[in-house]
Write a protein that holds these residues in place. Structure first.
Motif, PDB file in Angstrom:
ATOM      1  N   THR A  38       0.810  -1.226   0.000  1.00  0.00           N
ATOM      2  CA  THR A  38       0.000   0.000   0.000  1.00  0.00           C
ATOM      3  C   THR A  38       0.843   1.276   0.000  1.00  0.00           C
ATOM      4  OG1 THR A  38      -0.022   0.095   2.411  1.00  0.00           O
ATOM      5  CG2 THR A  38      -1.802  -1.160   1.353  1.00  0.00           C
ATOM      6  N   GLY A  39       2.143   1.165   0.276  1.00  0.00           N
ATOM      7  CA  GLY A  39       2.995   2.356   0.351  1.00  0.00           C
ATOM      8  C   GLY A  39       2.923   3.056   1.696  1.00  0.00           C
ATOM      9  N   ALA A  40       2.062   2.572   2.606  1.00  0.00           N
ATOM     10  CA  ALA A  40       1.900   3.220   3.919  1.00  0.00           C
ATOM     11  C   ALA A  40       3.237   3.260   4.662  1.00  0.00           C
ATOM     12  CB  ALA A  40       0.855   2.485   4.739  1.00  0.00           C
ATOM     13  N   GLN A  41       3.486   4.396   5.345  1.00  0.00           N
ATOM     14  CA  GLN A  41       4.807   4.618   5.945  1.00  0.00           C
ATOM     15  C   GLN A  41       4.848   4.297   7.435  1.00  0.00           C
ATOM     16  OE1 GLN A  41       5.948   8.683   5.202  1.00  0.00           O
ATOM     17  NE2 GLN A  41       5.260   8.585   3.062  1.00  0.00           N
ATOM     18  N   SER A  42       6.020   3.839   7.884  1.00  0.00           N
ATOM     19  CA  SER A  42       6.293   3.744   9.311  1.00  0.00           C
ATOM     20  C   SER A  42       7.682   4.310   9.557  1.00  0.00           C
ATOM     21  CB  SER A  42       6.169   2.301   9.795  1.00  0.00           C
ATOM     22  OG  SER A  42       6.978   1.470   9.003  1.00  0.00           O
ATOM     23  N   VAL A  43       7.896   4.783  10.769  1.00  0.00           N
ATOM     24  CA  VAL A  43       9.085   5.570  11.091  1.00  0.00           C
ATOM     25  C   VAL A  43       9.886   4.893  12.190  1.00  0.00           C
ATOM     26  CG1 VAL A  43       9.835   7.819  11.955  1.00  0.00           C
ATOM     27  CG2 VAL A  43       7.741   7.637  10.617  1.00  0.00           C
ATOM     28  N   PHE A  44      11.199   4.836  11.991  1.00  0.00           N
ATOM     29  CA  PHE A  44      12.054   4.230  13.010  1.00  0.00           C
ATOM     30  C   PHE A  44      13.254   5.121  13.272  1.00  0.00           C
ATOM     31  CE2 PHE A  44      15.632   1.186  13.961  1.00  0.00           C
ATOM     32  CZ  PHE A  44      15.224   0.909  15.264  1.00  0.00           C
ATOM     33  N   ASN A  45      13.434   5.510  14.544  1.00  0.00           N
ATOM     34  CA  ASN A  45      14.640   6.222  14.961  1.00  0.00           C
ATOM     35  C   ASN A  45      15.383   5.287  15.911  1.00  0.00           C
ATOM     36  OD1 ASN A  45      16.577   7.710  16.259  1.00  0.00           O
ATOM     37  ND2 ASN A  45      15.296   9.537  16.507  1.00  0.00           N
ATOM     38  N   PRO A  46      16.530   4.726  15.472  1.00  0.00           N
ATOM     39  CA  PRO A  46      17.246   3.739  16.306  1.00  0.00           C
ATOM     40  C   PRO A  46      17.541   4.262  17.707  1.00  0.00           C
ATOM     41  CG  PRO A  46      18.350   4.054  14.188  1.00  0.00           C
ATOM     42  CD  PRO A  46      17.237   5.063  14.256  1.00  0.00           C
ATOM     43  N   ARG A  47      17.628   5.597  17.853  1.00  0.00           N
ATOM     44  CA  ARG A  47      17.933   6.167  19.171  1.00  0.00           C
ATOM     45  C   ARG A  47      16.769   5.965  20.147  1.00  0.00           C
ATOM     46  NH1 ARG A  47      22.042  10.041  17.774  1.00  0.00           N
ATOM     47  NH2 ARG A  47      21.865  11.128  19.740  1.00  0.00           N
ATOM     48  N   LEU A  48      15.559   5.678  19.596  1.00  0.00           N
ATOM     49  CA  LEU A  48      14.397   5.450  20.467  1.00  0.00           C
ATOM     50  C   LEU A  48      14.292   3.998  20.902  1.00  0.00           C
ATOM     51  CD1 LEU A  48      11.539   7.566  18.847  1.00  0.00           C
ATOM     52  CD2 LEU A  48      12.679   7.955  21.024  1.00  0.00           C
ATOM     53  N   GLU A  49      15.132   3.158  20.292  1.00  0.00           N
ATOM     54  CA  GLU A  49      15.007   1.715  20.519  1.00  0.00           C
ATOM     55  C   GLU A  49      15.039   1.346  22.011  1.00  0.00           C
ATOM     56  OE1 GLU A  49      17.739  -0.363  18.034  1.00  0.00           O
ATOM     57  OE2 GLU A  49      16.367  -2.057  17.761  1.00  0.00           O
ATOM     58  N   ASP A  50      15.902   2.027  22.766  1.00  0.00           N
ATOM     59  CA  ASP A  50      16.001   1.706  24.193  1.00  0.00           C
ATOM     60  C   ASP A  50      15.042   2.543  25.045  1.00  0.00           C
ATOM     61  OD1 ASP A  50      18.100   0.002  23.497  1.00  0.00           O
ATOM     62  OD2 ASP A  50      19.528   1.683  23.570  1.00  0.00           O
ATOM     63  N   LYS A  51      14.172   3.299  24.360  1.00  0.00           N
ATOM     64  CA  LYS A  51      13.279   4.215  25.097  1.00  0.00           C
ATOM     65  C   LYS A  51      11.829   3.735  25.042  1.00  0.00           C
ATOM     66  CE  LYS A  51      16.478   7.608  25.623  1.00  0.00           C
ATOM     67  NZ  LYS A  51      17.610   6.717  25.360  1.00  0.00           N
ATOM     68  N   VAL A  52      11.650   2.428  24.853  1.00  0.00           N
ATOM     69  CA  VAL A  52      10.286   1.883  24.739  1.00  0.00           C
ATOM     70  C   VAL A  52       9.454   2.306  25.946  1.00  0.00           C
ATOM     71  CG1 VAL A  52       8.906  -0.234  24.557  1.00  0.00           C
ATOM     72  CG2 VAL A  52      11.080  -0.068  23.356  1.00  0.00           C
ATOM     73  N   ALA A  53      10.080   2.332  27.138  1.00  0.00           N
ATOM     74  CA  ALA A  53       9.363   2.661  28.371  1.00  0.00           C
ATOM     75  C   ALA A  53       8.783   4.078  28.340  1.00  0.00           C
ATOM     76  CB  ALA A  53      10.287   2.492  29.570  1.00  0.00           C
ATOM     77  N   GLU A 333       3.106   5.235  11.185  1.00  0.00           N
ATOM     78  CA  GLU A 333       3.249   4.446  12.404  1.00  0.00           C
ATOM     79  C   GLU A 333       4.654   4.630  12.950  1.00  0.00           C
ATOM     80  OE1 GLU A 333       1.749   2.622  14.590  1.00  0.00           O
ATOM     81  OE2 GLU A 333      -0.230   2.954  13.687  1.00  0.00           O
ATOM     82  N   LEU A 334       4.819   4.412  14.252  1.00  0.00           N
ATOM     83  CA  LEU A 334       6.113   4.522  14.889  1.00  0.00           C
ATOM     84  C   LEU A 334       6.614   3.117  15.181  1.00  0.00           C
ATOM     85  CD1 LEU A 334       7.952   6.746  16.074  1.00  0.00           C
ATOM     86  CD2 LEU A 334       6.764   6.427  18.252  1.00  0.00           C
ATOM     87  N   ILE A 335       7.860   2.827  14.789  1.00  0.00           N
ATOM     88  CA  ILE A 335       8.450   1.516  15.105  1.00  0.00           C
ATOM     89  C   ILE A 335       9.367   1.682  16.299  1.00  0.00           C
ATOM     90  CG2 ILE A 335       9.957  -0.340  14.273  1.00  0.00           C
ATOM     91  CD1 ILE A 335       9.203   0.389  11.418  1.00  0.00           C
ATOM     92  N   LEU A 336       9.161   0.907  17.355  1.00  0.00           N
ATOM     93  CA  LEU A 336      10.077   0.958  18.495  1.00  0.00           C
ATOM     94  C   LEU A 336      10.926  -0.311  18.551  1.00  0.00           C
ATOM     95  CD1 LEU A 336       7.651   2.635  21.022  1.00  0.00           C
ATOM     96  CD2 LEU A 336       9.712   3.651  20.082  1.00  0.00           C
ATOM     97  N   THR A 337      10.270  -1.457  18.357  1.00  0.00           N
ATOM     98  CA  THR A 337      10.998  -2.719  18.214  1.00  0.00           C
ATOM     99  C   THR A 337      11.014  -3.022  16.724  1.00  0.00           C
ATOM    100  OG1 THR A 337      10.166  -3.472  20.335  1.00  0.00           O
ATOM    101  CG2 THR A 337      11.001  -5.174  18.839  1.00  0.00           C
ATOM    102  N   THR A 338      12.166  -3.221  16.132  1.00  0.00           N
ATOM    103  CA  THR A 338      12.186  -3.427  14.676  1.00  0.00           C
ATOM    104  C   THR A 338      11.517  -4.760  14.335  1.00  0.00           C
ATOM    105  OG1 THR A 338      14.298  -4.586  14.645  1.00  0.00           O
ATOM    106  CG2 THR A 338      14.368  -2.188  14.393  1.00  0.00           C
TER     107      THR A 338
END
Ligand SMILES: [Zn+2]
Length: 355
Positions: A38-53, A333-338
Motif C-alpha cells: 500500500t505504500g503506507a509509511q512507518s518511522v524508526f529512529n534507532p535512538r528510540l530503541e532503548d526508550k520503549v518505556a 506508524e512509529l516503530i520501536l521494536t524493529t
C-alpha cells in the motif's frame, strides 16, 4: 513473482544541539519504511530503541486483576448468563439463533456498527493474562466465526465482505475484560480492505501473481522477518507495520472465509496464541487483530485470507494512548521494536512450544 516486491527504506537526517551530549551537534538518522503493498509509511529512529518505556509504561497486573474482579459479577459472558442476556438472530438469518462451538458462543451485537456484527465469547474465563491464553478456546471461537460465515453466505447473498476482529482490554478498545471476538461486514468493504483490494489487483495485473503468496515466498527466502508456520498459516513480522509489534499471518491457499476449514482455524488459533505469548514475554498486556477475507461469492486470485495482530498501550493507572496525531491524522506508524527483532522474539516462542 516474489522479486517484484520492494522493501523501500528512506533515510532522513535531523540535527540538534543535544544537552545530553554536552550541547554537541547531534545528527540523528530516521528511517522511513513503506509497506510494499500500500505504500503506507512507518518511522524508526534507532535512538528510540532503548526508550520503549517512554512510550509504553509497565503493565500493572494488580490493577488489571482488580478491574477484572470488579466487572466479573455483571459480565454477560461469564457462566451461562449469555443464555439470558445476549440477543439472538432471527430465523431468516440464523435459524438456531446463536452458534455454539465448545465454550464459544456467537450472537448478534446489541448495537451493530455494520450490516453484520456478531460477538463471540472466547472461553469461559473472565480475564486471561496473555501468557495464559490457550489455543482451544481461540480455535473454537474461530470455528464459530467460519460456521457463521457459511450460514450468512447461504442466506444473504448481499453480504460480500467479512472480517473477524478482536480488542483486548481497555487500551485496545475493549469494553469488557472477558475475551471476545467480533465478526463484522456487509455489502461494502471496510476502508482498509478497499485500499488492499485495489493494490492487490494492481500487483496481480502487473506480475500475474498474488501479492501474499509472493510475500511469503520472498520473506521465507530472506528469513529476516519470517517467523514460521502453524499448519497452513505462514507468519511474518510486517516490514512496515500498521501498529506496534505487527505480525501478519497468511493463508496461501485460501481467498475467502467460505474456503476455510477446521485445519485453517486450528493453524490460525495456534499462531495467534503464539504471538500473544511472545507479547507476554515482551511485557505486553493488550492487543488487537483483524482477519480479512476476499469477497465471499466471487473468487479473486489476487487476494488471500490474512490476519494482522498488533499490540496496544499497556494497562496501568493513567496510561496514555499509543495513538497520537502521527497515527490518527498523519497516518504514519512509529516503530520501536524493529520487525526483524520482533520476528526473532515470536520465532523463539513458536519454537519453544511443545508440538
Ligand atoms: Zn466474564
Amino acid at each position: 513473482m516474489p522479486d517484484s516486491i520492494q522493501f523501500v527504506r528512506h533515510v532522513q537526517k535531523s540535527r540538534l544541539h543535544n544537552p545530553l551530549m554536552e550541547g554537541k551537534l547531534d545528527t540523528q538518522e530516521i528511517e522511513i519504511r513503506r509497506d510494499p503493498l500500500t505504500g503506507a509509511q512507518s518511522v524508526f529512529n534507532p535512538r528510540l530503541e532503548d526508550k520503549v518505556a517512554m512510550f509504553f509504561g509497565e503493565s500493572d497486573p494488580a490493577l488489571i486483576e482488580k478491574l477484572a474482579k470488579e466487572s466479573e459479577p455483571r459480565c454477560f459472558l461469564c457462566g451461562d448468563r449469555w443464555q439470558e442476556m445476549t440477543p439472538t438472530y432471527n430465523d431468516a438469518e440464523l435459524p438456531e439463533g446463536r452458534i455454539q462451538v465448545g465454550e464459544a458462543v456467537l450472537f448478534p451485537n446489541l448495537f451493530p456498527a455494520a450490516q453484520v456484527h456478531a460477538v463471540i465469547r472466547v472461553g469461559d474465563r473472565h480475564y486471561v493474562p496473555l501468557a495464559e491464553f490457550e489455543a482451544a478456546p481461540v480455535v473454537e471461537a474461530l470455528q464459530a466465526s467460519l460456521q457463521f460465515a457459511r450460514s450468512i453466505g447461504e442466506r444473504d447473498r448481499s453480504v460480500e465482505y467479512l472480517t473477524t476482529n478482536a480488542n483486548y482490554l481497555g487500551p485496545a478498545g475493549a469494553s469488557i475484560a472477558h475475551p471476545h471476538f467480533q465478526v463484522m461486514g456487509g455489502d461494502l468493504p471496510f476502508s482498509y480492505m478497499e485500499t488492499v483490494f485495489l493494490a492487490a489487483r494492481r500487483h496481480f495485473e502487473a506480475n500475474g501473481s498474488c501479492y501474499w503468496t509472493d510475500l511469503v515466498e520472498l520473506e521465507k527466502r530472506t528469513g529476516e522477518r519470517y517467523i514460521g508456520a502453524t499448519g497452513p498459516v505462514e507468519w511474518i513480522a510486517s516490514f512496515s507495520p500498521r501498529g506496534t509489534n505487527e505480525v501478519i499471518g497468511v493463508l496461501p491457499r485460501r481467498t475467502s472465509f467460505l474456503e476455510m476449514d477446521d485445519a485453517d482455524a486450528a493453524g490460525l488459533g495456534q499462531g495467534l496464541v503464539d504471538v500473544l505469548h511472545a507479547y507476554a514475554d515482551m511485557g505486553v498486556s493488550t492487543f488487537n487483530f483483524a482477519v480479512y477475507s476476499g469477497r465471499l461469492h466471487e473468487r479473486d486470485d489476487a487476494l488471500r485470507c490474512f490476519v494482522r495482530v498488533i499490540s496496544r498501550q499497556n494497562l496501568y493507572e493513567n496510561y496514555r494512548t499509543d495513538d497520537f496525531f502521527l497515527q490518527k491524522l498523519l497516518r504514519n506508524e512509529l516503530i520501536l521494536t524493529t520487525p526483524e527483532v520482533l520476528a526473532e522474539t515470536v520465532r523463539s516462542r513458536m519454537d519453544r512450544r511443545p508440538a
